[in-house]
Design an enzyme around this catalytic site. Structure first.
Site, PDB file in Angstrom:
ATOM      1  N   HIS A 293     -10.960   0.383  -3.159  1.00  0.00           N
ATOM      2  CA  HIS A 293     -10.990   1.664  -2.459  1.00  0.00           C
ATOM      3  C   HIS A 293     -11.923   2.614  -3.215  1.00  0.00           C
ATOM      4  CE1 HIS A 293      -6.633   0.719  -1.010  1.00  0.00           C
ATOM      5  NE2 HIS A 293      -7.496   0.349  -0.107  1.00  0.00           N
TER       6      HIS A 293
ATOM      7  N   VAL B  90      -9.428   2.269  -7.919  1.00  0.00           N
ATOM      8  CA  VAL B  90      -8.329   1.429  -8.389  1.00  0.00           C
ATOM      9  C   VAL B  90      -8.045   0.488  -7.213  1.00  0.00           C
ATOM     10  CG1 VAL B  90      -7.315   2.944 -10.106  1.00  0.00           C
ATOM     11  CG2 VAL B  90      -6.756   3.281  -7.718  1.00  0.00           C
ATOM     12  N   HIS B  91      -6.955  -0.271  -7.259  1.00  0.00           N
ATOM     13  CA  HIS B  91      -6.570  -1.099  -6.109  1.00  0.00           C
ATOM     14  C   HIS B  91      -7.569  -2.227  -5.836  1.00  0.00           C
ATOM     15  CE1 HIS B  91      -4.625   2.885  -4.473  1.00  0.00           C
ATOM     16  NE2 HIS B  91      -4.113   2.496  -5.636  1.00  0.00           N
ATOM     17  N   LEU B  92      -7.923  -2.977  -6.854  1.00  0.00           N
ATOM     18  CA  LEU B  92      -8.857  -4.087  -6.665  1.00  0.00           C
ATOM     19  C   LEU B  92      -8.127  -5.295  -6.073  1.00  0.00           C
ATOM     20  CD1 LEU B  92     -10.363  -2.158  -8.559  1.00  0.00           C
ATOM     21  CD2 LEU B  92     -11.275  -4.141  -9.734  1.00  0.00           C
TER      22      LEU B  92
ATOM     23  N   PRO C 211      -1.537  -0.581  -3.130  1.00  0.00           N
ATOM     24  CA  PRO C 211      -1.157  -1.943  -2.710  1.00  0.00           C
ATOM     25  C   PRO C 211       0.005  -2.576  -3.468  1.00  0.00           C
ATOM     26  CG  PRO C 211      -3.088  -2.047  -4.095  1.00  0.00           C
ATOM     27  CD  PRO C 211      -2.720  -0.587  -3.995  1.00  0.00           C
TER      28      PRO C 211
END
Lengths: 112, 465
Positions: free
Chosen positions: B246, B400-402, B445
């Site tokens: 994101h 973040v949120h890979l 996530p």
């Protein structure tokens, strides 16, 4: 501290002369050393890129200051570093974005 | 020593896996490269926390133009120990999109709902009681003024006595504690160098402290370290490609009143444009404020003294771009790249503009977008030009949120594992973390990956009976 880190610490302290004019020289030097230690933890490839950028910065400083960076007076170093940090030269601009960001974090956090 | 199951990584995916396996009576070891740091021992969002609980002390970046700064936790409990604890169930349309694109079985909302229920129960998911914190209230005011949709996002926290700080329900306090109680062994400070894969089976892992043998290995190192380990071990099919995230841009806003609580951040999110775009609040410690102003420091350094009236807000997008994780021989760290498309850059500019409009509507007198050379924004009429002026060269993008580097599915041309995380071509090797999610879902996530991890380990254990 390895020579590349010592140079990074010195460049950071020179940058802070204008960025944090209220900081005493020994405080700026301490932030410079802490910034160099923090940046030593960069991933391998990024760290190599930063070293290349730093070589370009030091070379550019020599051209601007008309003598090697290591032989400039502290005031001359601060002037040259400030000009380079405000430039849009590839690598040089990115180098100072990284160094400035980490140095400001270190200054504000470690001083608390 | 030999185990039934070796779990590599102790974040949310690894913690769920370890707990469920240990509760079924299996001998489980969890191998975690980072340190064991008790929850609360490092001040949230601080430089100290970055030094102790983040990989590379938080200085990780996906190379590209612009580069995208990202962070990965490196500690027992993984991201749950350091993140903001915001919880969502994923949008069912996103599940359908993933299922269609990768031929994933059993990933409808109805399939996942029982696992979401289980996660929410164990993590004590709750919406904080009123009043909202001041930084959140800025977002709420702006959204209400513009008629935009938003919500105070539930969190995994337990509220104690009146006045006591809420206690975040991290993996160390929940799933890992359960796993240990059920007999799992958690070993911190152990780096797994590679998997021992031979003849289509894995026999164990090689660590910097020696070999650990196991009948089944589950890799849960996150969307960068999991593909890096698989690639180092010669497991390459559809591994490391498809990195999704994101991308996020930020704005510093100055209000008339004190809004900054350095120990916490805004929990309100604006969902008017979700899942394509979300707006919310970032950590706003003085160091973060200074970092946010670093692109315009010559002009704005005086502003940083007024940090109590300032907060940092973000707009994040579901990206069309993609990235890759590669490994280099002899290098300990993987090389991560990410390409933002033109549409991504346009979406980020749109996000920046909408965010500044929102903050203007909330009463922000002064805004500074976080990019090099950004103008100050003091009224809504300046928002459009300020957003449009963000070029690739000047942009400061973070994420973040890979996700997405070992996608699950039955389409072997596109996926690295089957629909339940079992690696194609290696009989007793699984992945059970955010790498499986085919793309960043448009919401925080962790809840989704924990529900998926529950589902996967349940299927794995059914098969072992």
């Amino acid at each position: 501290m390895p020579p590349a880190s010592e140079r990074l610490a010195s460049l950071t302290a020179d940058l802070l002369v204008r960025d944090l004019p209220e900081a005493a020289p020994h405080d700026a030097a301490a932030v410079g050393r802490a910034t160099a230690r923090h940046l030593a933890s960069l991933p391998v490839v990024t760290r190599a890129g930063v070293r290349v950028a730093q070589a370009v910065v030091v070379g550019s400083a020599g051209v601007l200051g008309r003598r090697p960076y290591s032989r400039m007076t502290p005031q001359a170093r601060a002037d040259v570093v400030h000009r380079l940090a405000g430039s849009s030269l590839p690598l040089v601009a990115e180098y100072f974005r990284l160094v400035r960001g980490v140095a400001l974090m270190v200054h504000h956090e470690d001083a608390r | 020593m030999s185990y039934d199951v070796a779990v590599v990584g102790s974040g949310p995916g690894g913690a769920v896996t370890a707990r469920e396996c240990a509760r079924r009576g299996l001998r489980v070891v969890v191998l975690e490269e980072g340190a064991w740091v008790e929850p609360g021992a490092a001040e949230p969002y601080s430089l100290d926390q970055m030094r102790r609980q983040y990989r590379n002390q938080g200085l990780t970046v996906a190379l590209g133009r612009p580069p995208v700064a990202y962070t990965e936790a490196s500690c027992v409990g993984g991201g749950s120990e350091v993140n903001s604890g915001l919880y969502h169930r994923v949008d069912p349309e996103v599940l359908d999109e993933w299922s269609a694109a990768y031929a994933i079985e059993g990933l409808g909302r109805a399939d996942l709902d029982p696992w979401f229920d289980s996660v929410e129960d164990r993590l004590s998911i709750t919406t904080p009681p009123p009043p909202m914190n001041a930084a959140s209230d800025v977002l709420r005011r702006g959204a209400e003024a513009l008629g935009w949709d938003g919500l105070d996002v539930p969190r995994w926290v337990r509220h104690g006595a009146s006045g006591a700080a809420p206690e975040k329900q991290t993996m160390l306090r929940t799933y890992l504690a359960d796993a240990i109680a059920a007999g799992a062994e958690v070993r911190s400070g152990v780096r797994v160098e590679r998997l021992r894969v031979e003849g289509g089976r894995v026999s164990g892992v090689e660590t910097d402290r020696g070999v650990v043998r196991a009948d089944h290995v589950v890799v849960c190192g996150g969307a960068v370290q999991t593909p890096a380990l698989l690639l180092r071990s010669g497991v390459r099919r559809n591994v490391g490609r498809g990195l999704s995230m994101h991308p996020t841009v930020k704005v510093l806003a100055q209000l008339d009143e004190d809004v900054n609580d350095p120990r916490d951040l805004a929990t309100y999110q604006v969902k008017e444009f979700a899942p394509a775009m979300t707006m919310g609040g970032s950590a706003g410690r003085p160091g973060m404020i200074a970092l946010g102003l670093s692109g315009t420091w010559d002009r704005d350094r005086e502003l940083s003294a007024d940090w109590r009236r300032q907060s940092v807000y973000y707009a994040s997008i579901r990206s069309q771009g993609t990235g890759r994780v590669r490994v280099l021989p002899g290098a300990a760290d993987p090389v991560v790249t990410y390409h933002l498309t033109r549409r991504d850059m346009a979406a980020l500019r749109a996000g920046l503009g909408r965010l500044m409009l929102l903050l203007s509507a909330a009463g922000a007198r002064l805004q500074v977008p976080s990019y090099v050379g950004a103008p100050r924004v003091t009224d809504a009429g300046q928002v459009g030009p300020a957003a449009e002026a963000m070029s690739r060269a000047a942009a400061a993008v973070m994420s973040v949120h890979l996700c997405g580097t070992a996608p699950m599915g039955e389409d072997v041309r596109r996926s690295a594992t089957d629909s339940f995380g079992r690696v194609h071509g290696v009989a007793n090797l699984s992945v059970n973390d955010a790498s499986l999610l085919p793309s960043a879902p448009g919401v925080n996530p962790q809840g989704t990956l924990m529900a998926v991890a529950h589902r996967n380990v349940d299927r794995l254990l059914e098969g072992s009976r």
